[in-house]
Enzyme design. Structure first.
Site, mmCIF file in Angstrom:
data_model
loop_
_atom_site.group_PDB
_atom_site.id
_atom_site.type_symbol
_atom_site.label_atom_id
_atom_site.label_comp_id
_atom_site.label_asym_id
_atom_site.label_seq_id
_atom_site.Cartn_x
_atom_site.Cartn_y
_atom_site.Cartn_z
ATOM 1 C CB CYS A 146 3.842 -12.826 14.133
ATOM 2 S SG CYS A 146 5.017 -12.561 12.818
ATOM 3 N NE ARG B 259 -3.697 -0.094 0.214
ATOM 4 C CZ ARG B 259 -4.792 0.095 0.968
ATOM 5 N NH1 ARG B 259 -5.241 -0.848 1.744
ATOM 6 N NH2 ARG B 259 -5.451 1.236 0.902
ATOM 7 C CB CYS C 217 8.188 -17.342 3.313
ATOM 8 S SG CYS C 217 9.616 -18.433 3.380
#
Ligand SMILES: [Zn+2]
Lengths: 135, 388
Positions: free
Chosen positions: B85, B17, B208
């Site tokens: 994460c 973005r 990944c």
């Protein structure tokens, strides 16, 4: 990205001489300095000399390099299980990626680890290399 | 302890973005969640936001008040939670506890990460900070390398094959192709996964999760008032949180993620259900091996049988337990701090029956499982259409 000089010196002796920690109550050993035993909670921890040989517990060849290793790889990283059962993470040197194997005997090799910047301090530490049988 | 319900969800398109800043992404997702819950921003009493490393990625720390400011939350308390994460999974957990305690009645939980402003090697270095910097990363270990060490051991101990890892990627890409907000809306084949460049062997690029910009947000409230705001509130039935050693080498067996085992057992107990009762799950597939190990450690299958579970199609939409219907971290995208709440968004949409082409028919009970670092943090939530 990597630690600046004072932090490198804090751990230099342990990394240069492969010193570890041992709980005098339950015998648990670790590569890093600890004040509390992660197994039995004892605070009776002594600094010990770790063995300089062991075997490869698991390994990988790193192709996607972190910024600090720009232009260096691919290189082999492994978890090494030392003779006393202590496990640590280290690079495997003097070995081609296709020759590394789980269970392979390795020994300590004191090497350059990196440099802070082009004119920054160079830092050292442990790596491991295959034991060549000497007959 | 009071029960908690989700009454609104919002999420940005995930991907690169380049035209949006961290704050823009968050406000976009948050406004959508407010609209979905049909509540005014004045009714939100606090903000909990997950973010891993805005300081490294965009040079901004203290992001909670920044986001509250740009969201016009007018001096309301704003908390930032960092757990690699698992940042926004943990934020969601703290928000649940805040509602359950009775301190707040309505809160917003979100997550955001803006990663693509820095180079890939720099991102690899920032990721590596989620492990033990002094005893792992210092020596050259990266996060993909840590999961590669896990994958290699799993292959040796249980005979898991590279093709089985690839099947996780194939499934999650297939699901993402049906998700308009996913980063990668295209399918891949086993051959293509195995032919993609090696990141850290045995893991290929297509094993990944990618580098992603994105944000997600949800509105939580006390279950007693949920019907006032939503026709179909989704209830939090149970949760569990656990930690493990920061360094992989300090674990006795790296093929089991101990924090996943512990957190999930707490969550099952609290919800009063068993793994077989889960109709749909969003699991932490930062790498394909992680999803396979998670099947085992969550009790979806026997230890060592994760590879077989993907191979037999049990986690496909239409299978025994559909996993990562959104496309997962692998293909929906993994904007680190936003990932945990993005999982919640998907499960809420599934349980409401609003997941479109990827809808699991008749889904009543769902799970989210969010991992930080090499498994040093795990947070699990169980959701239901019916209150417990
Ligand atoms: Zn001890």
């Amino acid at each position: 990205m990597m630690p600046k000089s004072p932090r490198i010196w804090q751990l230099a002796e342990r990394r240069y001489r492969l010193l570890g920690s041992k709980c005098t109550v339950c015998g648990k050993t670790s590569v890093g300095p600890r004040s509390v035993c992660p197994i039995c909670n004892s605070e009776k921890i002594e600094t010990i000399q770790l063995p300089s040989t062991g075997t490869i517990y698991s390994y990988t060849v790193v192709h996607a390099l972190p910024a600090e290793k720009s232009g260096y790889g691919p290189y082999i990283m492994a978890i090494v299980e030392l003779e006393d059962g202590t496990k640590l993470t280290a690079e495997i040197v003097d070995c081609e990626p296709e020759d590394v194997k789980i269970g392979m005997p390795v020994e300590l090799a004191f090497r350059l680890i990196g440099q802070e910047s082009e004119h920054g301090i160079i830092y050292y530490g442990y790596k491991f290399r295959p034991i060549i049988s000497r007959t | 302890m009071r029960d908690v319900a989700v009454i609104g969800v919002g999420m940005t398109k995930f991907g690169e973005r380049w035209d949006k800043q961290l704050r823009d992404l968050f406000v976009e997702a948050a406004n959508e969640a407010l609209k979905d819950a049909n509540i005014g921003r004045d009714e939100v009493q606090a903000l909990f936001v997950g973010n891993f490393s805005a300081g490294s990625f965009v040079g901004q720390e203290h992001v909670a008040p920044l986001l509250a400011d740009y969201l016009s939350l007018k001096s309301k308390p704003a908390f930032r939670i960092e757990s690699a994460c698992a940042s926004s999974g943990m934020a969601f957990n703290l928000a649940c506890m805040a509602i359950a305690s009775g301190i707040y009645d309505i809160v917003m939980v979100g997550g955001v990460e803006k990663m693509t402003d820095v180079s890939v090697p720099e991102i690899t270095s920032v990721h590596a900070k989620a492990m033990d910097v002094e005893w792992e990363s210092f020596f050259g270990l990266t996060l993909p390398a840590a999961f590669a060490l896990i994958a290699r051991r799993h292959m040796i101990q249980y005979g898991t094959k590279p093709e089985q890892l690839a099947m996780v990627s194939v499934k999650n890409h297939r699901n993402a192709a049906k998700n308009p907000l996913a980063q990668f809306q295209f399918e891949v084949t086993i051959e293509r996964v195995l032919a993609s460049p090696i990141v850290s062997d045995p893991l290929h690029v297509l094993d990944c999760s990618p580098i992603t910009d994105g944000a997600a947000a949800v509105i939580l409230c006390s279950a007693d008032i949920a019907k006032k705001y939503a026709d179909t509130p989704i209830y939090v039935l149970g949760f569990g949180v656990a930690s493990d050693s920061i360094a992989l080498h300090d674990r006795s067996d790296i093929t089991t993620l101990g924090a996943v085992v512990k957190a999930s057992r707490q969550a099952y107990k609290m919800a009063g259900i068993e793994p077989k009762n889960i109709d749909v799950a969003e699991l932490h597939d930062n790498f394909t091996i992680t999803e396979i190990i998670s099947y085992e450690d969550l009790g979806f299958c026997e230890k060592g049988k994760g590879g077989l579970m993907i191979q037999e199609g049990e986690t496909e939409i239409g299978g025994r337990i559909p996993v990562n219907t959104s496309g997962g971290l692998k293909a929906r995208g993994n904007p680190i701090g936003a990932t945990g709440v993005a999982q919640v968004v998907e499960i809420v949409q599934q349980l409401r029956g609003e997941a479109g082409k990827r809808q699991v028919s008749g889904a009543e009970v769902g799970m989210t499982q969010n991992i930080g670092g090499s498994g040093s943090t795990c947070v699990v939530h169980i959701f239901g259409r019916q209150r417990r």
